[in-house]
Design a protein around this motif. Structure first.
Motif, PDB file in Angstrom:
ATOM      1  N   GLN A  35     -63.853 -18.446  88.321  1.00  0.00           N
ATOM      2  CA  GLN A  35     -65.013 -19.325  88.489  1.00  0.00           C
ATOM      3  C   GLN A  35     -64.976 -20.478  87.491  1.00  0.00           C
ATOM      4  O   GLN A  35     -65.258 -21.635  87.845  1.00  0.00           O
ATOM      5  CB  GLN A  35     -66.298 -18.518  88.306  1.00  0.00           C
ATOM      6  N   LYS A  36     -64.594 -20.192  86.262  1.00  0.00           N
ATOM      7  CA  LYS A  36     -64.614 -21.229  85.228  1.00  0.00           C
ATOM      8  C   LYS A  36     -63.500 -22.241  85.442  1.00  0.00           C
ATOM      9  O   LYS A  36     -63.702 -23.454  85.258  1.00  0.00           O
ATOM     10  CB  LYS A  36     -64.529 -20.575  83.850  1.00  0.00           C
ATOM     11  N   LEU A  37     -62.336 -21.766  85.849  1.00  0.00           N
ATOM     12  CA  LEU A  37     -61.242 -22.693  86.123  1.00  0.00           C
ATOM     13  C   LEU A  37     -61.542 -23.519  87.367  1.00  0.00           C
ATOM     14  O   LEU A  37     -61.241 -24.722  87.417  1.00  0.00           O
ATOM     15  CB  LEU A  37     -59.925 -21.928  86.294  1.00  0.00           C
ATOM     16  N   ASP A  87     -71.410 -17.485  81.500  1.00  0.00           N
ATOM     17  CA  ASP A  87     -71.415 -18.240  82.758  1.00  0.00           C
ATOM     18  C   ASP A  87     -72.185 -19.546  82.656  1.00  0.00           C
ATOM     19  O   ASP A  87     -72.292 -20.284  83.646  1.00  0.00           O
ATOM     20  CB  ASP A  87     -72.003 -17.388  83.881  1.00  0.00           C
ATOM     21  N   SER A  88     -72.743 -19.836  81.489  1.00  0.00           N
ATOM     22  CA  SER A  88     -73.502 -21.065  81.289  1.00  0.00           C
ATOM     23  C   SER A  88     -73.224 -21.577  79.878  1.00  0.00           C
ATOM     24  O   SER A  88     -72.568 -20.915  79.082  1.00  0.00           O
ATOM     25  CB  SER A  88     -75.007 -20.805  81.470  1.00  0.00           C
ATOM     26  N   GLU A  89     -73.759 -22.777  79.593  1.00  0.00           N
ATOM     27  CA  GLU A  89     -73.663 -23.353  78.264  1.00  0.00           C
ATOM     28  C   GLU A  89     -75.075 -23.718  77.797  1.00  0.00           C
ATOM     29  O   GLU A  89     -75.992 -23.863  78.607  1.00  0.00           O
ATOM     30  CB  GLU A  89     -72.756 -24.587  78.271  1.00  0.00           C
ATOM     31  N   PRO A  90     -75.287 -23.884  76.489  1.00  0.00           N
ATOM     32  CA  PRO A  90     -76.655 -24.031  75.961  1.00  0.00           C
ATOM     33  C   PRO A  90     -77.434 -25.236  76.470  1.00  0.00           C
ATOM     34  O   PRO A  90     -78.666 -25.185  76.529  1.00  0.00           O
ATOM     35  CB  PRO A  90     -76.436 -24.131  74.443  1.00  0.00           C
ATOM     36  N   PRO A  94     -60.096 -21.537  79.965  1.00  0.00           N
ATOM     37  CA  PRO A  94     -60.661 -20.308  80.545  1.00  0.00           C
ATOM     38  C   PRO A  94     -59.751 -19.098  80.398  1.00  0.00           C
ATOM     39  O   PRO A  94     -60.210 -17.992  80.080  1.00  0.00           O
ATOM     40  CB  PRO A  94     -60.873 -20.677  82.014  1.00  0.00           C
ATOM     41  N   GLN A  95     -58.453 -19.298  80.622  1.00  0.00           N
ATOM     42  CA  GLN A  95     -57.507 -18.190  80.492  1.00  0.00           C
ATOM     43  C   GLN A  95     -57.409 -17.723  79.044  1.00  0.00           C
ATOM     44  O   GLN A  95     -57.439 -16.521  78.752  1.00  0.00           O
ATOM     45  CB  GLN A  95     -56.123 -18.620  80.994  1.00  0.00           C
TER      46      GLN A  95
END
Length: 430
Positions: free
Chosen positions: A34-36, A216-219, A287-288
């Motif tokens: 998902q992040k990549l 799964d999110s950022e601030p 991400p990896q």
């Protein structure tokens, strides 16, 4: 017991831990997708091309590489603006630029997570007064520690705001050198929501070091007004040689950049020394790398817990940053573990790890960091301030195999010195 036997016992112990973590390892590997995918979408929509690898010179006005990288990072963080600069020498420098860029004489800064990481103490003026700290500019610093009991965070914050005005609240996401759980972005959302309900003009500033791409999110999407971090941590993918970033509300980012450069120049200048490709490629790899580090942290936690030591977080639990804390309670063990990890490093494996003073730190430190990028904590490293109760902080790791090798060698050495038992791999009583 022979060295070969020790290695076999150690290998079996680590492989057993790995097997017990197979489910969480698979879950962490699945999160990379998902992040990549999100990063690839950003690269495509921003039309990242080889032209953005080009190098400029001088002040770097209209540098298309810098401008594109800023746009990509702003999209990643869901921020109005981002500034990614090689001129930031560390995460501390990026954080310092935000504080000095925003705060003015007479303003109050409140740390909600207790005393901050050691390298910020002289920035604030907790120590080293007279060198240009916030305190020297009549900026008042206050702190409360909502992490002692997060369930009562509302009571502490409401009480503070009844008695005080506040320009900026500082939230350190990571545990730093303290023995506490790192904050989750869900917790940060609760904090920012409460702060803004009490004072809509108060700025929520998050030190995001070690936390990028872990959740799964950022601030920013959780209510933070501005964040800062380092590129030799998560987002550099172990290949970016230096630098940091700030991201958030456009006006606040510009104020931080005006401190980094000068008023009138702000974010509109600053070359990246031809490192555009590495910055973008590092983000592509991040991400990896981050999730290999998370698997490594689970393995370190499980191995040391099996040896009878306290660990934080526990293995296979929810993580919001890369740091794994282990309470060794013994300065010799701290040095032994750091030295063993150094011996398993790809760079400078032959060096002796000794307690040393380091700029920005009050205590002497032991640091195992045989990394390709000096000080890179996205690569496998461990460090510890030499102070009671002798906690060690392990982070990073570009490959779980490297962390396994380091742990197997460590256990073998501990067996050889009879610091752990042959039968149970538990600490021997002394």
């Amino acid at each position: 017991m022979t060295l070969d036997n020790n290695l076999k016992l150690a290998e079996n112990a680590v492989l057993s831990v790995e097997e017990s973590l197979s489910k969480v390892f698979q879950e962490r590997s699945n999160q990379v997708f998902q992040k990549l995918e999100n990063i690839l979408t950003i690269f495509k929509e921003e039309k990242v091309s080889t032209s953005h690898f080009n190098q400029s010179s001088g002040s770097g006005h209209d540098d298309i590489s810098r401008e594109k990288i800023d746009a990509v990072f702003a999209r990643l963080f869901l921020a109005e603006k981002a500034a990614v600069r090689m001129q930031f020498v560390s995460g501390t420098h990026a954080i310092s630029s935000v504080l000095f860029g925003i705060l003015r004489p007479g303003d109050v800064m409140l740390s909600l997570t207790g005393q901050p990481y050691d390298t910020l103490e002289e920035v604030i003026g907790i120590r080293g007064v007279g060198k240009g700290s916030l305190k020297d500019f009549d900026i008042e610093y206050k702190q409360v520690n909502i992490c002692e009991n997060f369930d009562s965070f509302e009571e502490k914050i409401v009480h503070f705001f009844k008695e005080n005005s506040c320009k900026l609240v500082f939230i350190q996401k990571s545990c730093g050198y303290s023995w506490r759980k790192s904050l989750t972005n869900h917790q940060i959302e609760k904090i920012c929501s409460l702060i803004h309900s009490l004072d809509p003009n108060c700025i929520c500033f998050v030190d995001n070091c070690y936390g990028e791409l872990v959740e799964d999110s950022e601030p920013i999407s959780k209510g933070a007004n501005i964040i800062a971090g380092s590129l030799i941590k998560n987002l550099g993918g172990t290949i970016v040689p230096t630098g940091g970033y700030v991201a958030g509300d456009a006006e606040l980012v510009e104020m931080a950049c005006s401190r980094l450069t000068s008023p009138g120049i702000g974010s509109s200048a600053g070359i990246n020394f031809g490192l555009g490709r590495l910055i973008l490629q590092g983000l592509f790899l991040a991400p990896q790398i981050v999730h290999e580090s998370l698997k490594g942290a689970d393995m370190v936690a499980a191995v040391f817990k099996n040896l009878g030591f306290k660990v934080l977080p526990e293995p296979a639990t929810y993580r919001s940053d890369l740091i794994q804390s282990v309470r060794l309670n013994n300065p010799y063990l701290v040095q032994k573990v750091c030295q063993s990890f150094q011996n398993s490093s790809p760079v400078d494996s032959f060096l002796n790890v000794v307690p040393s003073s380091m700029d920005g730190y009050d205590s002497k430190l032991l640091m195992a960091g045989g990394t390709f990028i000096e000080g890179s904590t996205s690569e496998f490293s461990a460090d510890a301030p030499l102070r009671d109760p002798y906690n060690i902080f392990v982070q990073g790791g570009s490959n779980i195999a490297h962390i396994k090798i380091a742990l197997i060698r460590l256990l073998s050495e501990l067996l050889q010195e009879k610091l752990i038992s042959k039968d149970s791999l538990l600490p021997l009583s002394t």
